[in-house]
Every structure is written in structure tokens, then in C-alpha cells.
Design a protein around this motif. Sequence first.
Motif, PDB file in Angstrom:
ATOM      1  N   TYR A 163       0.844  -1.193   0.000  1.00  0.00           N
ATOM      2  CA  TYR A 163       0.000   0.000   0.000  1.00  0.00           C
ATOM      3  C   TYR A 163       0.887   1.253   0.000  1.00  0.00           C
ATOM      4  O   TYR A 163       1.877   1.292   0.732  1.00  0.00           O
ATOM      5  N   PRO A 164       0.588   2.241  -0.819  1.00  0.00           N
ATOM      6  CA  PRO A 164      -0.567   2.387  -1.713  1.00  0.00           C
ATOM      7  C   PRO A 164      -0.339   1.840  -3.116  1.00  0.00           C
ATOM      8  O   PRO A 164      -1.258   1.795  -3.913  1.00  0.00           O
ATOM      9  N   VAL A 165       0.917   1.450  -3.440  1.00  0.00           N
ATOM     10  CA  VAL A 165       1.197   0.892  -4.760  1.00  0.00           C
ATOM     11  C   VAL A 165       2.052  -0.364  -4.570  1.00  0.00           C
ATOM     12  O   VAL A 165       2.788  -0.478  -3.592  1.00  0.00           O
ATOM     13  N   PRO A 166       1.965  -1.314  -5.512  1.00  0.00           N
ATOM     14  CA  PRO A 166       2.868  -2.466  -5.443  1.00  0.00           C
ATOM     15  C   PRO A 166       4.323  -2.008  -5.527  1.00  0.00           C
ATOM     16  O   PRO A 166       4.634  -0.971  -6.111  1.00  0.00           O
ATOM     17  N   ILE A 167       5.202  -2.771  -4.936  1.00  0.00           N
ATOM     18  CA  ILE A 167       6.617  -2.403  -4.940  1.00  0.00           C
ATOM     19  C   ILE A 167       7.446  -3.530  -5.542  1.00  0.00           C
ATOM     20  O   ILE A 167       7.045  -4.693  -5.538  1.00  0.00           O
ATOM     21  N   THR A 168       8.594  -3.158  -6.105  1.00  0.00           N
ATOM     22  CA  THR A 168       9.618  -4.153  -6.406  1.00  0.00           C
ATOM     23  C   THR A 168      10.616  -4.118  -5.245  1.00  0.00           C
ATOM     24  O   THR A 168      10.586  -3.210  -4.411  1.00  0.00           O
ATOM     25  N   MET A 169      11.491  -5.090  -5.230  1.00  0.00           N
ATOM     26  CA  MET A 169      12.515  -5.128  -4.184  1.00  0.00           C
ATOM     27  C   MET A 169      13.851  -4.612  -4.711  1.00  0.00           C
ATOM     28  O   MET A 169      14.900  -4.908  -4.151  1.00  0.00           O
ATOM     29  N   GLN A 170      13.800  -3.787  -5.760  1.00  0.00           N
ATOM     30  CA  GLN A 170      15.050  -3.401  -6.405  1.00  0.00           C
ATOM     31  C   GLN A 170      15.907  -2.471  -5.564  1.00  0.00           C
ATOM     32  O   GLN A 170      17.129  -2.648  -5.500  1.00  0.00           O
ATOM     33  N   THR A 171      15.314  -1.479  -4.925  1.00  0.00           N
ATOM     34  CA  THR A 171      16.153  -0.607  -4.094  1.00  0.00           C
ATOM     35  C   THR A 171      16.762  -1.394  -2.934  1.00  0.00           C
ATOM     36  O   THR A 171      17.907  -1.154  -2.544  1.00  0.00           O
ATOM     37  N   PHE A 172      16.010  -2.341  -2.405  1.00  0.00           N
ATOM     38  CA  PHE A 172      16.545  -3.229  -1.366  1.00  0.00           C
ATOM     39  C   PHE A 172      17.760  -3.982  -1.902  1.00  0.00           C
ATOM     40  O   PHE A 172      18.815  -4.036  -1.259  1.00  0.00           O
ATOM     41  N   ALA A 173      17.629  -4.560  -3.103  1.00  0.00           N
ATOM     42  CA  ALA A 173      18.734  -5.319  -3.689  1.00  0.00           C
ATOM     43  C   ALA A 173      19.935  -4.430  -3.966  1.00  0.00           C
ATOM     44  O   ALA A 173      21.083  -4.813  -3.693  1.00  0.00           O
ATOM     45  N   VAL A 174      19.703  -3.239  -4.496  1.00  0.00           N
ATOM     46  CA  VAL A 174      20.799  -2.311  -4.788  1.00  0.00           C
ATOM     47  C   VAL A 174      21.593  -1.998  -3.527  1.00  0.00           C
ATOM     48  O   VAL A 174      22.833  -2.060  -3.509  1.00  0.00           O
ATOM     49  N   LEU A 175      20.884  -1.665  -2.462  1.00  0.00           N
ATOM     50  CA  LEU A 175      21.560  -1.235  -1.235  1.00  0.00           C
ATOM     51  C   LEU A 175      22.228  -2.400  -0.513  1.00  0.00           C
ATOM     52  O   LEU A 175      23.334  -2.250   0.028  1.00  0.00           O
ATOM     53  N   VAL A 176      21.583  -3.556  -0.505  1.00  0.00           N
ATOM     54  CA  VAL A 176      22.195  -4.719   0.141  1.00  0.00           C
ATOM     55  C   VAL A 176      23.434  -5.162  -0.631  1.00  0.00           C
ATOM     56  O   VAL A 176      24.472  -5.490  -0.029  1.00  0.00           O
ATOM     57  N   ILE A 177      23.359  -5.181  -1.956  1.00  0.00           N
ATOM     58  CA  ILE A 177      24.536  -5.536  -2.755  1.00  0.00           C
ATOM     59  C   ILE A 177      25.655  -4.526  -2.528  1.00  0.00           C
ATOM     60  O   ILE A 177      26.826  -4.901  -2.365  1.00  0.00           O
ATOM     61  N   GLY A 178      25.317  -3.240  -2.495  1.00  0.00           N
ATOM     62  CA  GLY A 178      26.328  -2.227  -2.241  1.00  0.00           C
ATOM     63  C   GLY A 178      27.036  -2.454  -0.916  1.00  0.00           C
ATOM     64  O   GLY A 178      28.277  -2.389  -0.834  1.00  0.00           O
ATOM     65  N   MET A 179      26.272  -2.738   0.130  1.00  0.00           N
ATOM     66  CA  MET A 179      26.879  -2.939   1.449  1.00  0.00           C
ATOM     67  C   MET A 179      27.609  -4.276   1.540  1.00  0.00           C
ATOM     68  O   MET A 179      28.666  -4.376   2.167  1.00  0.00           O
ATOM     69  N   ALA A 180      27.064  -5.303   0.927  1.00  0.00           N
ATOM     70  CA  ALA A 180      27.698  -6.616   1.005  1.00  0.00           C
ATOM     71  C   ALA A 180      28.976  -6.694   0.184  1.00  0.00           C
ATOM     72  O   ALA A 180      29.913  -7.414   0.535  1.00  0.00           O
ATOM     73  N   TYR A 181      29.047  -5.929  -0.924  1.00  0.00           N
ATOM     74  CA  TYR A 181      30.195  -5.992  -1.821  1.00  0.00           C
ATOM     75  C   TYR A 181      31.238  -4.918  -1.544  1.00  0.00           C
ATOM     76  O   TYR A 181      32.399  -5.082  -1.942  1.00  0.00           O
ATOM     77  N   GLY A 182      30.855  -3.803  -0.931  1.00  0.00           N
ATOM     78  CA  GLY A 182      31.765  -2.680  -0.807  1.00  0.00           C
ATOM     79  C   GLY A 182      31.609  -1.734  -1.978  1.00  0.00           C
ATOM     80  O   GLY A 182      30.955  -2.049  -2.973  1.00  0.00           O
ATOM     81  N   TRP A 183      32.213  -0.546  -1.868  1.00  0.00           N
ATOM     82  CA  TRP A 183      31.896   0.503  -2.840  1.00  0.00           C
ATOM     83  C   TRP A 183      32.438   0.210  -4.237  1.00  0.00           C
ATOM     84  O   TRP A 183      31.785   0.514  -5.239  1.00  0.00           O
ATOM     85  N   ARG A 184      33.601  -0.416  -4.345  1.00  0.00           N
ATOM     86  CA  ARG A 184      34.152  -0.674  -5.678  1.00  0.00           C
ATOM     87  C   ARG A 184      33.364  -1.757  -6.402  1.00  0.00           C
ATOM     88  O   ARG A 184      32.861  -1.535  -7.511  1.00  0.00           O
TER      89      ARG A 184
END
Length: 203
Positions: A53-74
Motif C-alpha cells: 500500500y498504496p502501490v505495489p513495490i519491487t525489491m530493487q532498491t533493497f537489492a541495490v543497497l544490500v549488494i552495495g553494502m555486502a560488496y563494498g563501494w568498488r
Amino acid sequence: MTDTAVRHDTLAAALWPSHGKLAEMNGLARASLLALVGSLLLYASAKVQVPFYPVPITMQTFAVLVIGMAYGWRLGGATVAFYLAQGAVGLPVFAGTPEKGLGLAYMAGPTGGYLLGFLLAAIAVGWLAERGWDRSVLKTLAAMVLGTAIIFALGVLYLGALIGWDKPVLDFGLYPFLPGAVFKIGLAAAVLPLAWKAVSKRG
């Protein structure tokens, strides 16, 4: 204290070290495989819609941020850049593709600012992760808020420039997505410290 002295291992480095007994591939092959896996996760996260609610969501921002933190900035930045390059050459890796267009024409459309935000946010949170911000709930939460703010800021600024600030830009590009963003920030703030606890127990 130098920048090197305060740097921490990333989650990816802890799970698959680039040195020692688990280093069965050279550094470039390891990084390439991790970038490929990360880009596939980004593709999958863009295509799966979660009722919300109020719109369906994808999990893309979650994936972007988790990958960024799990992999490091480079490596995190390189992985998102690789994903964006796939979209730029016309692969249907983005949300709404191929129905809403492909390639550079899609990237220049209303979502273009958010896509750039993905890259900068992954680099920012990856830099923080290398300084230990993914080890505690509060610091991970702060990093995720920052990363999400970068994505939304660039997305809204570009959208406003594209369609005109006389339009309800925030109604189009921000407000409907805030509840979903809060959910994904909270989920990431729980997942990353839990993953570190699991890694610590294994060690």
C-alpha cells in the motif's frame, strides 16, 4: 588514522575471501562472478512485484543497497554499473521492460534519475560498509536511509526536469513509494547484521 586503517571486510569478502584456502579463483574472476550474480539479483528484483500500500513495490532498491553494502563501494558500484550497461544495450533487465521501452530510450525516460541513483547509492553505502556500518542495526539503518535518499533525490530531480515542476512531481515520484521504502529499509537493517552474526558464529 589513515583510511586504510579503518577499513573493514565486506560481507562478500568474509563469505568468500580473496586470499587463503577459499581463493580458488584469481581476483578478477572472483569479482566478475560476484558482479554477474549481483546483476542477476538486480534483474530478478526488478521483475517481481510485491503487493503493498498504496502501490505495489519491487525489491530493487533493497537489492541495490544490500549488494552495495555486502560488496563494498568498488565491487558494489561495478555490479550496478554492469547491470545498467546490460539495460543500456537493450536487454530487458529494468522494471517495466520491454513493455515501456528498452535501452537508452528507456533510461532517458522518467526512471532515468532513479537508475543513476542506484549507482551512486550503492557506492555510498558500500563505502560505509567498509567502515563497519553494516555490523549494527542502527548504523545499517542510517546507511539505508542515506542510500534511499540518494535514489529518491536524483529520481525526483530528474523527473521534475523532464516533465516540468508545474506538475505534481512528488505525487508521481516520491509519496506513493515512501511506505515501501520504509519497509525495505527496515528489512535491510535487520538482514545485514543478522548475516554478520551468522558469519561470526561460523568462524
